[in-house]
Design an enzyme around this catalytic site. Structure first.
Site, PDB file in Angstrom:
ATOM      1  N   LYS A 112       0.841  -1.215   0.000  1.00  0.00           N
ATOM      2  CA  LYS A 112       0.000   0.000   0.000  1.00  0.00           C
ATOM      3  C   LYS A 112       0.870   1.258   0.000  1.00  0.00           C
ATOM      4  O   LYS A 112       0.673   2.171  -0.806  1.00  0.00           O
ATOM      5  CB  LYS A 112      -0.901   0.001   1.244  1.00  0.00           C
ATOM      6  CG  LYS A 112      -1.828   1.189   1.338  1.00  0.00           C
ATOM      7  CD  LYS A 112      -2.411   1.380   2.732  1.00  0.00           C
ATOM      8  CE  LYS A 112      -3.108   0.152   3.274  1.00  0.00           C
ATOM      9  NZ  LYS A 112      -3.920   0.472   4.488  1.00  0.00           N
ATOM     10  N   LYS A 124       2.965  -2.354  11.074  1.00  0.00           N
ATOM     11  CA  LYS A 124       1.658  -2.306  11.742  1.00  0.00           C
ATOM     12  C   LYS A 124       1.857  -2.754  13.177  1.00  0.00           C
ATOM     13  O   LYS A 124       2.790  -3.513  13.465  1.00  0.00           O
ATOM     14  CB  LYS A 124       0.673  -3.254  11.053  1.00  0.00           C
ATOM     15  CG  LYS A 124      -0.783  -3.014  11.423  1.00  0.00           C
ATOM     16  CD  LYS A 124      -1.384  -1.943  10.556  1.00  0.00           C
ATOM     17  CE  LYS A 124      -2.796  -1.602  10.941  1.00  0.00           C
ATOM     18  NZ  LYS A 124      -3.402  -0.718   9.926  1.00  0.00           N
ATOM     19  N   ASP A 164      -5.448   3.693  13.882  1.00  0.00           N
ATOM     20  CA  ASP A 164      -6.183   2.643  13.173  1.00  0.00           C
ATOM     21  C   ASP A 164      -7.408   2.360  14.048  1.00  0.00           C
ATOM     22  O   ASP A 164      -7.825   3.249  14.814  1.00  0.00           O
ATOM     23  CB  ASP A 164      -5.290   1.395  12.974  1.00  0.00           C
ATOM     24  CG  ASP A 164      -5.875   0.411  11.961  1.00  0.00           C
ATOM     25  OD1 ASP A 164      -5.788   0.672  10.762  1.00  0.00           O
ATOM     26  OD2 ASP A 164      -6.455  -0.616  12.371  1.00  0.00           O
TER      27      ASP A 164
HETATM   28  P1  NDP Z   1     -12.431   3.132  14.070  1.00  0.00           P
HETATM   29  O1  NDP Z   1     -12.050   2.489  15.344  1.00  0.00           O
HETATM   30  O2  NDP Z   1     -12.506   4.617  13.989  1.00  0.00           O
HETATM   31  O3  NDP Z   1     -13.803   2.535  13.534  1.00  0.00           O
HETATM   32  C1  NDP Z   1     -13.983   1.173  13.382  1.00  0.00           C
HETATM   33  C2  NDP Z   1     -15.431   0.891  13.053  1.00  0.00           C
HETATM   34  O4  NDP Z   1     -15.558  -0.510  12.794  1.00  0.00           O
HETATM   35  C3  NDP Z   1     -16.380   1.220  14.198  1.00  0.00           C
HETATM   36  O5  NDP Z   1     -17.599   1.664  13.685  1.00  0.00           O
HETATM   37  C4  NDP Z   1     -16.515  -0.125  14.910  1.00  0.00           C
HETATM   38  O6  NDP Z   1     -17.734  -0.285  15.596  1.00  0.00           O
HETATM   39  C5  NDP Z   1     -16.464  -1.087  13.736  1.00  0.00           C
HETATM   40  N1  NDP Z   1     -15.936  -2.391  14.168  1.00  0.00           N
HETATM   41  C6  NDP Z   1     -14.838  -2.637  14.914  1.00  0.00           C
HETATM   42  N2  NDP Z   1     -14.684  -3.940  15.129  1.00  0.00           N
HETATM   43  C7  NDP Z   1     -15.715  -4.541  14.517  1.00  0.00           C
HETATM   44  C8  NDP Z   1     -16.127  -5.891  14.392  1.00  0.00           C
HETATM   45  N3  NDP Z   1     -15.428  -6.883  14.954  1.00  0.00           N
HETATM   46  N4  NDP Z   1     -17.249  -6.126  13.651  1.00  0.00           N
HETATM   47  C9  NDP Z   1     -17.954  -5.108  13.078  1.00  0.00           C
HETATM   48  N5  NDP Z   1     -17.615  -3.818  13.183  1.00  0.00           N
HETATM   49  C10 NDP Z   1     -16.517  -3.544  13.879  1.00  0.00           C
HETATM   50  O7  NDP Z   1     -11.361   2.580  12.985  1.00  0.00           O
HETATM   51  P2  NDP Z   1     -11.013   3.196  11.566  1.00  0.00           P
HETATM   52  O8  NDP Z   1     -12.197   3.826  10.956  1.00  0.00           O
HETATM   53  O9  NDP Z   1      -9.747   3.956  11.701  1.00  0.00           O
HETATM   54  O10 NDP Z   1     -10.615   1.865  10.743  1.00  0.00           O
HETATM   55  C11 NDP Z   1     -11.596   1.105  10.053  1.00  0.00           C
HETATM   56  C12 NDP Z   1     -10.903   0.204   9.043  1.00  0.00           C
HETATM   57  O11 NDP Z   1     -10.183   1.008   8.112  1.00  0.00           O
HETATM   58  C13 NDP Z   1      -9.871  -0.774   9.616  1.00  0.00           C
HETATM   59  O12 NDP Z   1      -9.856  -1.945   8.834  1.00  0.00           O
HETATM   60  C14 NDP Z   1      -8.557  -0.025   9.433  1.00  0.00           C
HETATM   61  O13 NDP Z   1      -7.447  -0.905   9.410  1.00  0.00           O
HETATM   62  C15 NDP Z   1      -8.804   0.606   8.074  1.00  0.00           C
HETATM   63  N6  NDP Z   1      -7.980   1.762   7.733  1.00  0.00           N
HETATM   64  C16 NDP Z   1      -7.905   2.825   8.576  1.00  0.00           C
HETATM   65  C17 NDP Z   1      -7.141   3.926   8.230  1.00  0.00           C
HETATM   66  C18 NDP Z   1      -7.091   5.148   9.069  1.00  0.00           C
HETATM   67  O14 NDP Z   1      -6.446   6.106   8.635  1.00  0.00           O
HETATM   68  N7  NDP Z   1      -7.735   5.208  10.216  1.00  0.00           N
HETATM   69  C19 NDP Z   1      -6.340   3.930   6.995  1.00  0.00           C
HETATM   70  C20 NDP Z   1      -6.566   2.783   6.145  1.00  0.00           C
HETATM   71  C21 NDP Z   1      -7.331   1.743   6.529  1.00  0.00           C
HETATM   72  P3  NDP Z   1     -18.038   0.566  16.931  1.00  0.00           P
HETATM   73  O15 NDP Z   1     -18.419   1.935  16.426  1.00  0.00           O
HETATM   74  O16 NDP Z   1     -19.190  -0.160  17.558  1.00  0.00           O
HETATM   75  O17 NDP Z   1     -16.785   0.559  17.737  1.00  0.00           O
HETATM   76  O1  2IT Z   2      -4.114   0.977   7.487  1.00  0.00           O
HETATM   77  C1  2IT Z   2      -3.602   2.106   7.304  1.00  0.00           C
HETATM   78  O2  2IT Z   2      -3.138   2.449   6.205  1.00  0.00           O
HETATM   79  C2  2IT Z   2      -3.589   3.032   8.431  1.00  0.00           C
HETATM   80  N1  2IT Z   2      -4.115   2.705   9.497  1.00  0.00           N
HETATM   81  C3  2IT Z   2      -2.909   4.366   8.299  1.00  0.00           C
HETATM   82  C4  2IT Z   2      -1.442   4.228   8.522  1.00  0.00           C
HETATM   83  C5  2IT Z   2      -0.669   5.521   8.633  1.00  0.00           C
HETATM   84  O3  2IT Z   2       0.526   5.405   8.937  1.00  0.00           O
HETATM   85  O4  2IT Z   2      -1.214   6.606   8.415  1.00  0.00           O
END
Ligand code: NDP
Ligand code: 2IT
Length: 443
Positions: A112, A124, A164
């Site tokens: 990525k 990670k 994350d």
């Molecule tokens: P958050 O913690 O902000 O949000 C996660 C969301 O997923 C929440 O709504 C949570 O529910 C839900 N969730 C968590 N665990 C489960 C589960 N076991 N089953 C169903 N729903 C679940 O995380 P992010 O938004 O940062 O990350 C979400 C995804 O995006 C992840 O896969 C992460 O690796 C990926 N990602 C994140 C990036 C970033 O910059 N933050 C960058 C690239 C990818 P609840 O609201 O009830 O807690």
């Molecule tokens: O899965 C991802 O790409 C992230 N959680 C963001 C990583 C970062 O270093 O900004």
């Protein structure tokens, strides 16, 4: 070593981490033709070296809860590959994490980060700590204990963590405060996702969700289509989901449903993102509270979002959240495009069901790369002691997402299947890392 000999060794070595092994198998399947076509890659052992994490850290995180009880969590950091730049990737705090998951996510991050075109290696980490239900003081104590070990292994030119799942602005604040105290200097480039007031970048908070929608816009554009009037379903309601929904609405699509760990939220008038933001970012409660403000909406306890008919489906919650039955249902309901905002949210058989039915599919390593790309822009601003405007960073993010889409498509075309963005992302991501690994020698 040839590809089959290498895979036999990999299968033995990683037999106790089946998720990571499956991830390797799926990526290697895309790369074999590239490696076979280049004797230099084989003679320099590039694939063999790429598949082995450079460093795996596992450590104890003891902390005391407000009631006096002592808890012991486990911390992790997988520093997978730094051929292109310092290790870079998020920290996840969630009870279900383990080494197998962090290996998979760190490997995904290598490719990525390469796709962004920036100088970022891949890593990670995180912990099986659950921040939900904990007081700010407890989260702060946990973060200090976690950083007491991690600070030995990170730094602006070494490894740069970010957020994350379960790690947002609050946790990055406590982690940065702990780092600053432990190393005795203000080193903004050691973490990204910081608040703009103390060294963060504008748009980092929004970047993954916005970037995902910019990527979807490119996919639609390649088909002579656009977002206006499209009906979308987004899973999750965290950082990625909220800003994906916000951008979808800004660009003229309607969001029919989102979800959280407790169930799915369906609003016939379109999800009101401002209410979701208040519930999740300010009050830190569940989505059920949404119904007080919007009585026509429904919260379906225990359900996921995939039963709701839509043209665009964007999984933005967690790994393996969209299985083959969900995929078939989406296809039966007329879905046209699925793009992964989360990491590894669609199971392998779900992806086969979608692509087999002609649904356009974008893998997370391409579609959600806007988050880490903007982290890279945050690092650039920190190094230059600058703060760019929101509009400037947003324009760069749009250009990066369009660039990732173009390079995935071109690599897919070279591989003989122009619409296969999965293969395209693996090949295009690999090519840059492989070039750097060849240049740097066997070290
Ligand atoms: P958050 O913690 O902000 O949000 C996660 C969301 O997923 C929440 O709504 C949570 O529910 C839900 N969730 C968590 N665990 C489960 C589960 N076991 N089953 C169903 N729903 C679940 O995380 P992010 O938004 O940062 O990350 C979400 C995804 O995006 C992840 O896969 C992460 O690796 C990926 N990602 C994140 C990036 C970033 O910059 N933050 C960058 C690239 C990818 P609840 O609201 O009830 O807690
Ligand atoms: O899965 C991802 O790409 C992230 N959680 C963001 C990583 C970062 O270093 O900004």
């Amino acid at each position: 070593m040839d590809a089959s000999g290498l895979m036999a060794r990999v299968e033995r070595r990683w037999s106790t981490t089946p998720g990571f092994l499956a991830e390797i198998r799926s990526v290697v399947a895309s790369l074999v033709p590239v490696v076979d076509a280049s004797p230099e890659l084989a003679s320099e052992g590039v694939l063999e070296r790429l598949l082995e994490p450079e460093r795996v850290l596992m450590f104890q995180v003891p902390w005391r809860a407000d009631d006096g009880e002592v808890h012991v969590n486990r911390g992790y950091r997988v520093q997978f590959n730094n051929a292109l730049g310092p290790y870079k990737g998020g920290l996840r705090f969630h009870p279900d994490v383990d080494l197998d998951l962090f290996l998979s996510l760190a490997f995904e991050q290598v490719l990525k980060n390469s796709l962004t075109g920036l100088r970022l290696g891949g890593a990670k980490g995180g912990s099986d700590f659950e921040p939900r239900g904990r007081s700010d003081a407890e989260v702060a104590r946990f973060c200090f204990s976690f950083m007491t070990e991690l600070h030995h292994h990170i730094g602006a030119a070494v490894d740069v963590p970010a957020g994350d799942i379960g790690v947002g602005g609050r946790e990055i604040g406590y982690l940065f405060g702990a780092y600053k105290r432990l190393v005795g200097r203000f080193e903004p480039g050691a973490l990204t996702g910081k608040d703009p007031v103390w060294g963060g970048s504008f748009v980092r908070r929004e970047a993954t969700g916005y970037g995902l929608v910019y990527f979807v816009r490119e996919m639609l554009r390649a088909r002579g289509d656009d977002l206006a009037g499209k009906r979308a379903v987004v899973s999750g309601s965290g950082k990625v989901a909220i800003y994906a929904m916000e951008k979808l609405e800004q660009l003229g699509a309607q969001v029919a449903a989102c979800s959280d760990r407790g169930g799915a939220l369906v609003d016939p008038d379109g999800i009101d993102v401002a209410i979701v933001k208040r519930l999740k970012e300010v009050e830190r409660t569940g989505l059920a509270g949404y119904l007080e403000a919007r009585p026509r909406a429904r919260y379906l306890k225990g359900a996921n979002a995939w039963a709701e008919p839509c043209q665009l489906a964007l999984p933005c919650a967690t790994q393996d959240e969209l299985g083959v039955r969900d995929a078939r249902r989406l296809v039966a309901n007329g879905v046209q495009l699925v793009a992964e905002g989360a990491n590894l949210p669609c199971t392998a058989d779900a992806i086969s069901a979608l692509t087999g039915a002609g649904v356009a599919f974008a893998p997370g390593k391409a579609a959600n790369a806007g988050g880490v790309a903007t982290s890279g822009l945050e690092m650039q601003q920190n190094a230059a002691q600058q703060a760019w405007t929101f509009e400037d960073v947003d324009a760069r993010l749009q250009a990066i997402m369009a660039g990732i889409h173009a390079s995935c498509r071109q690599a897919a075309e070279r591989s003989g299947s122009p619409d296969d963005l999965r293969t395209g992302a693996n090949v295009a991501g690999f090519e840059r890392v492989a070039r750097a690994m060849l240049d740097l020698g066997v070290v």
